[in-house]
Write a protein that holds these residues in place. Sequence first.
Motif, PDB file in Angstrom:
ATOM      1  N   VAL A  81      59.225  47.308  49.023  1.00 34.89           N
ATOM      2  CA  VAL A  81      60.435  47.922  49.568  1.00 34.89           C
ATOM      3  C   VAL A  81      60.613  49.328  48.993  1.00 34.89           C
ATOM      4  CG1 VAL A  81      62.963  47.840  49.595  1.00 34.89           C
ATOM      5  CG2 VAL A  81      61.641  45.766  50.066  1.00 34.89           C
ATOM      6  N   LEU A  82      60.446  49.469  47.684  1.00 38.32           N
ATOM      7  CA  LEU A  82      60.593  50.770  47.034  1.00 38.32           C
ATOM      8  C   LEU A  82      59.543  51.755  47.524  1.00 38.32           C
ATOM      9  CD1 LEU A  82      61.357  49.716  43.362  1.00 38.32           C
ATOM     10  CD2 LEU A  82      62.854  51.038  44.843  1.00 38.32           C
ATOM     11  N   ASN A  83      58.300  51.314  47.612  1.00 38.75           N
ATOM     12  CA  ASN A  83      57.236  52.203  48.057  1.00 38.75           C
ATOM     13  C   ASN A  83      57.476  52.679  49.488  1.00 38.75           C
ATOM     14  OD1 ASN A  83      55.867  52.125  45.645  1.00 38.75           O
ATOM     15  ND2 ASN A  83      54.479  50.489  46.269  1.00 38.75           N
ATOM     16  N   ARG A  84      57.981  51.777  50.327  1.00 44.27           N
ATOM     17  CA  ARG A  84      58.238  52.183  51.702  1.00 44.27           C
ATOM     18  C   ARG A  84      59.362  53.211  51.771  1.00 44.27           C
ATOM     19  NH1 ARG A  84      59.667  48.465  56.994  1.00 44.27           N
ATOM     20  NH2 ARG A  84      61.588  48.070  55.834  1.00 44.27           N
ATOM     21  N   THR A  85      60.404  53.032  50.958  1.00 43.51           N
ATOM     22  CA  THR A  85      61.493  54.010  50.977  1.00 43.51           C
ATOM     23  C   THR A  85      60.997  55.368  50.495  1.00 43.51           C
ATOM     24  OG1 THR A  85      62.275  53.404  48.753  1.00 43.51           O
ATOM     25  CG2 THR A  85      63.261  52.254  50.616  1.00 43.51           C
ATOM     26  N   LEU A  86      60.077  55.379  49.515  1.00 45.63           N
ATOM     27  CA  LEU A  86      59.522  56.642  49.027  1.00 45.63           C
ATOM     28  C   LEU A  86      58.684  57.305  50.115  1.00 45.63           C
ATOM     29  CD1 LEU A  86      59.087  58.681  46.772  1.00 45.63           C
ATOM     30  CD2 LEU A  86      57.180  57.280  45.947  1.00 45.63           C
ATOM     31  N   GLU A  87      57.862  56.524  50.798  1.00 42.19           N
ATOM     32  CA  GLU A  87      57.037  57.069  51.876  1.00 42.19           C
ATOM     33  C   GLU A  87      57.906  57.643  52.991  1.00 42.19           C
ATOM     34  OE1 GLU A  87      54.696  53.730  52.998  1.00 42.19           O
ATOM     35  OE2 GLU A  87      53.475  53.763  51.170  1.00 42.19           O
ATOM     36  N   GLN A  88      58.973  56.937  53.340  1.00 43.61           N
ATOM     37  CA  GLN A  88      59.868  57.414  54.385  1.00 43.61           C
ATOM     38  C   GLN A  88      60.570  58.697  53.953  1.00 43.61           C
ATOM     39  OE1 GLN A  88      62.247  53.870  54.790  1.00 43.61           O
ATOM     40  NE2 GLN A  88      60.975  53.022  56.434  1.00 43.61           N
ATOM     41  N   SER A  89      60.951  58.754  52.673  1.00 46.22           N
ATOM     42  CA  SER A  89      61.601  59.949  52.156  1.00 46.22           C
ATOM     43  C   SER A  89      60.656  61.143  52.197  1.00 46.22           C
ATOM     44  CB  SER A  89      62.081  59.713  50.722  1.00 46.22           C
ATOM     45  OG  SER A  89      62.718  60.865  50.206  1.00 46.22           O
ATOM     46  N   LEU A  90      59.406  60.930  51.819  1.00 55.35           N
ATOM     47  CA  LEU A  90      58.430  62.020  51.833  1.00 55.35           C
ATOM     48  C   LEU A  90      58.191  62.529  53.251  1.00 55.35           C
ATOM     49  CD1 LEU A  90      55.820  60.741  49.211  1.00 55.35           C
ATOM     50  CD2 LEU A  90      57.385  62.684  48.975  1.00 55.35           C
ATOM     51  N   ARG A  91      58.211  61.620  54.234  1.00 54.43           N
ATOM     52  CA  ARG A  91      58.060  62.051  55.627  1.00 54.43           C
ATOM     53  C   ARG A  91      59.247  62.914  56.053  1.00 54.43           C
ATOM     54  NH1 ARG A  91      55.771  56.847  56.443  1.00 54.43           N
ATOM     55  NH2 ARG A  91      57.766  55.977  57.136  1.00 54.43           N
ATOM     56  N   ARG A  92      60.449  62.519  55.634  1.00 53.01           N
ATOM     57  CA  ARG A  92      61.632  63.314  55.978  1.00 53.01           C
ATOM     58  C   ARG A  92      61.606  64.672  55.293  1.00 53.01           C
ATOM     59  NH1 ARG A  92      64.186  58.081  55.841  1.00 53.01           N
ATOM     60  NH2 ARG A  92      64.587  58.294  53.599  1.00 53.01           N
ATOM     61  N   LEU A  93      60.987  64.719  54.109  1.00 49.55           N
ATOM     62  CA  LEU A  93      60.931  65.970  53.351  1.00 49.55           C
ATOM     63  C   LEU A  93      59.799  66.879  53.800  1.00 49.55           C
ATOM     64  CD1 LEU A  93      61.521  64.565  49.758  1.00 49.55           C
ATOM     65  CD2 LEU A  93      63.114  65.970  51.073  1.00 49.55           C
ATOM     66  N   ALA A  94      58.893  66.364  54.605  1.00 51.85           N
ATOM     67  CA  ALA A  94      57.690  67.110  54.992  1.00 51.85           C
ATOM     68  C   ALA A  94      57.998  68.495  55.559  1.00 51.85           C
ATOM     69  CB  ALA A  94      56.850  66.291  55.971  1.00 51.85           C
TER      70      ALA A  94
END
Length: 205
Positions: free
Chosen positions: A69-82
Amino acid sequence: MTDAEARSRGPRTSKGTRRRTELLDIAERILIESGHGELSMRAVATAGEIRLGHLQYYFPNRSELVVAVLNRTLEQSLRRLAPALACTDSTELFPDLVRTLLAEQDDHGLVRIYTEIWALAARDESIAEAVRGYYRTYQEHVTDLIRDHNPRTPEVVCRTNARLFTMLIEGAALFRSGIAGHPDPDTDYALVATAVSLLTAARDH
């Protein structure tokens, strides 16, 4: 990769990927709607209408489920920050980056996921280690960002500023999400300025 890590990724088929995503969605929904006390392997299996053993094929235990769950939230955050990270001008990059991170805190479901996992971590050392691992990764990304835009900065300064930046932004979630307070324009302005200074002040060293 350990056997447990391999299992936690589930089968490498499109069906397996969809099923894994569904199970993570269920775990997040339980955290948001019912709280960390209701997050158990059995609860996720029941909600997903699968056997407990089948769930354990994807996530061997609750700790690894939380890690996912944590890793997915980090991945999603990085996509939003791209989009912000694609900027090469740090005078524009850093303020946009901070504002994007703060905008994520307007997602009350996302903030609830974090707060519920923090509560779990306070009672479960294996989950606490997962949370620490998550923030180590978070800080590594920030360290890399500072280093890339401040190549002459000592490594210890990059890492210290990254740690302080992470503490500032994550702590702000409590005071901007309605838990301990609400967003305030003047405070947000100062918050952005302070966060940006942690990413740029190292040039003075």
